[in-house]
Design a protein around this motif. Sequence first.
Motif, PDB file in Angstrom:
ATOM      1  N   HIS B 269       0.831  -1.208   0.000  1.00 54.17           N
ATOM      2  CA  HIS B 269       0.000   0.000   0.000  1.00 54.17           C
ATOM      3  C   HIS B 269       0.862   1.254   0.000  1.00 54.17           C
ATOM      4  O   HIS B 269       0.578   2.216  -0.718  1.00 54.17           O
ATOM      5  CB  HIS B 269      -0.934  -0.006   1.220  1.00 54.17           C
ATOM      6  N   VAL B 270       1.918   1.215   0.824  1.00 50.29           N
ATOM      7  CA  VAL B 270       2.814   2.369   0.877  1.00 50.29           C
ATOM      8  C   VAL B 270       3.428   2.612  -0.496  1.00 50.29           C
ATOM      9  O   VAL B 270       3.469   3.743  -1.002  1.00 50.29           O
ATOM     10  CB  VAL B 270       3.915   2.139   1.933  1.00 50.29           C
ATOM     11  N   LEU B 271       3.866   1.515  -1.135  1.00 49.70           N
ATOM     12  CA  LEU B 271       4.509   1.640  -2.435  1.00 49.70           C
ATOM     13  C   LEU B 271       3.525   2.201  -3.460  1.00 49.70           C
ATOM     14  O   LEU B 271       3.879   3.040  -4.296  1.00 49.70           O
ATOM     15  CB  LEU B 271       5.030   0.270  -2.887  1.00 49.70           C
ATOM     16  N   ALA B 272       2.277   1.743  -3.395  1.00 44.48           N
ATOM     17  CA  ALA B 272       1.273   2.241  -4.337  1.00 44.48           C
ATOM     18  C   ALA B 272       1.089   3.744  -4.164  1.00 44.48           C
ATOM     19  O   ALA B 272       0.994   4.497  -5.140  1.00 44.48           O
ATOM     20  CB  ALA B 272      -0.048   1.510  -4.112  1.00 44.48           C
ATOM     21  N   ARG B 273       1.062   4.187  -2.906  1.00 48.74           N
ATOM     22  CA  ARG B 273       0.892   5.609  -2.622  1.00 48.74           C
ATOM     23  C   ARG B 273       2.087   6.403  -3.165  1.00 48.74           C
ATOM     24  O   ARG B 273       1.932   7.419  -3.841  1.00 48.74           O
ATOM     25  CB  ARG B 273       0.787   5.785  -1.107  1.00 48.74           C
TER      26      ARG B 273
END
Lengths: 211, 552
Positions: B269-273
């Motif tokens: 999720h962090v990477l997607a953000r």
Amino acid sequence: MDRGLRIEGLRITRGGETLLAIDAHVAPGAVLTLMGPSGSGKSTLLSVVMGDLAPAFRATGRVLLDGRDLTGLAPEARHVGILYQDPLLFPHLDVATNLAFGLPRGGTRAERRAAVEAALAEIGLDGYGPRDPATLSGGQAARVALMRTLLSKPCALLLDEPFSKLDTDRRDQIRQLVFARARAAEIPVLMVTHDAADAEAAGGEIIRLGV
Amino acid sequence: MLRPLPLLTTLVLAGPVLVGLIGAVLPAFGYLVPGADMPFSRALDWPGLTRALGVSVFSGVLSTLGALGLATLILAGWHGTRPFAWLERALSPLLAVPHAAAALGLAFVVAPSGWLMRAPATLLGWERPPDLLILGDPFGLSLAAGLVAKELPFLLLMMLAALGQVQAGSRLAVARSLGQGRVAGWLKTIFPGVYAQVRLPVLVVLVFGVTNVDVAVILGPTTPSTLSVQITRWMTDPDLSTRAVAAAGGLILFAATLAVLAAWIAGEHVLARLGRAWVWSGHGLPERAARGTGLGLATVSAVMVLLGLAALAVWSVAARWTFPDLLPEGLTLRSWNRFGPEMLATAGDTMLLAVAATLVSLVLVIGCLEAEVRHGLTAGQRALWLLYLPLLIPQVTFLPGLQLLPLSLGIGPSLWLVLLGHVVFVLPYVFLSLSGPFHAWDPRFAQVATGLGASRNRVLWRLRLPMLIGPILTAVAVGMAVSVGQYLTTLLLGGGRVTTMVTEAVALASGGNRRAIGVWGLGQALAALLPFALALLLPAILYRNRRGMRHG
């Protein structure tokens, strides 16, 4: 006896919505052409006649072939041959074995071989039996596919956009061959097409769907 | 007749995992294994626990990040180019090489007395290997490097297969026409779609990285070892009550693995953000550096594994070979004469087991796929998770239980239990490798044949299976390679009475007889590669006169 292909009060629905409703009769040797845009249910109608309707669809009504009710009959027991725009020759079998695939049971080995040889000769492909189907030209493969179907002695023939992938000059030739053969064998033909020239060449009744 | 097969397959996959988990939980809390006194506290009191767990998690996460990052860089920078085709050809066969054989070869290359150090030693005139702790370093770096080298081909091929489903070519063309560089454009537009497709395989790599035994025994640290290796030691301890401690250790590692998985998913999720912020920022990447790094590291990784296999081969025929010579003084067949006959006998047993496990899997898989075609019994997304279940739950967690629970019911370790264990791990790979081609088969062939009067069985036996002979043989080869590589399954479920090439090779690793390791390691690699060679060769011979049967 009621000869030919009779479609009686057939209604195909999907999720409660009617896709198409049709009544028709195709006499032996005659061609019924179905025309209509994609999604109008042309190919679904062919599935009903073949007996492999996808689970998402429901069909009510009857399909009778030479007076025999096809409802509930296994697809392979219906004797309904089909030709697609691709010849779909089985790539792992040679041309002769492709033709022998649908031969009805019976007869000696020699008789079956002779039947295949004769069929090859009829379509001008003498000696092509041991050939790899992938080496045939488009027109040759289309003729073999037609012969393969005819050798299985179908009681009806379905054509699903059958000529659309052929070159223009080949197309007319194959078209004449298919219709002439069906007439000679007294097989009712149900054709689905986009091409008005196909319908014209067939010379039979035309039904336009879902306009 | 086919209808019960999907259910049976479910049982074959999930049953052993469930039995194994129950069989691990009960002893861990003091039941089932007689004489076990507070196994959980004994495991928790083991002085090396924190350190072992730390190395397990660190090397596992690092190797997964490394393999995924490298596979991504290679695809982003080089897909569709000549160097990529070359690299793909070099990496594909490495997929089949069992983990243990690859690790043994790598150890020969990177050890202080290995090939890598011999080059500077020859030049600089060193007489003795440098005193460096390269192999088995305390942080598990060499273990992580070995895992990257072995998992890179797997992830690369998985991602390559996923590319077709995300219209990669046209997406990249659009991104580049909008002014993005090749690598940046690929990462921004194609990576999210590809990652979504390969997410489960990535998680499998992650779980394997944290919990594997065979690579960690060979390349990992020793005092303490990774937790998985310690659990295996407890499981093979002569004192039976220690096995309860192993079960408890397995559950501790399982809990840690779940935490790692949760952290990984949070990281997604962090990477997607971050990725979205990057797209908004309009920034690119240093393209040349990114492409160069990707190709360079991937080449090094492939070369290292290939060098390792070469080292195994050279050691197996080496006469006298002292440091720092690059090659032995002479070649001899002495090692093959000495270890070869026993190796070949074990190879026979190994292949027999592999063939049996693969055939069982193949029948179940084809039955399931055919049932799907005939009865519309579609498996769907839930079945995919089921397939991955045995690969996502650590082997060291449920295999001890799969030994202990049957044992308490009077079913001791046996060849049959080993066979069942192999099927559990072979079947998912056979299914994954066959389901794509099976579904891609043109259904109009079946319709034409049915119109010709052919029954469904005739369509299956005369058309579908013969036309899919290439993919079927490939699936068989994949299944056999998986079986040949099964270390822990064979060791624990066989209770030491079933030996295969991998258990022998790993057992030799600690002994230090390099010639024996060479013979056994090379033998194991060949045992896994041979079926692939046959899978390529047989269809080409069978259908040499059928052009339509080539390329799928």
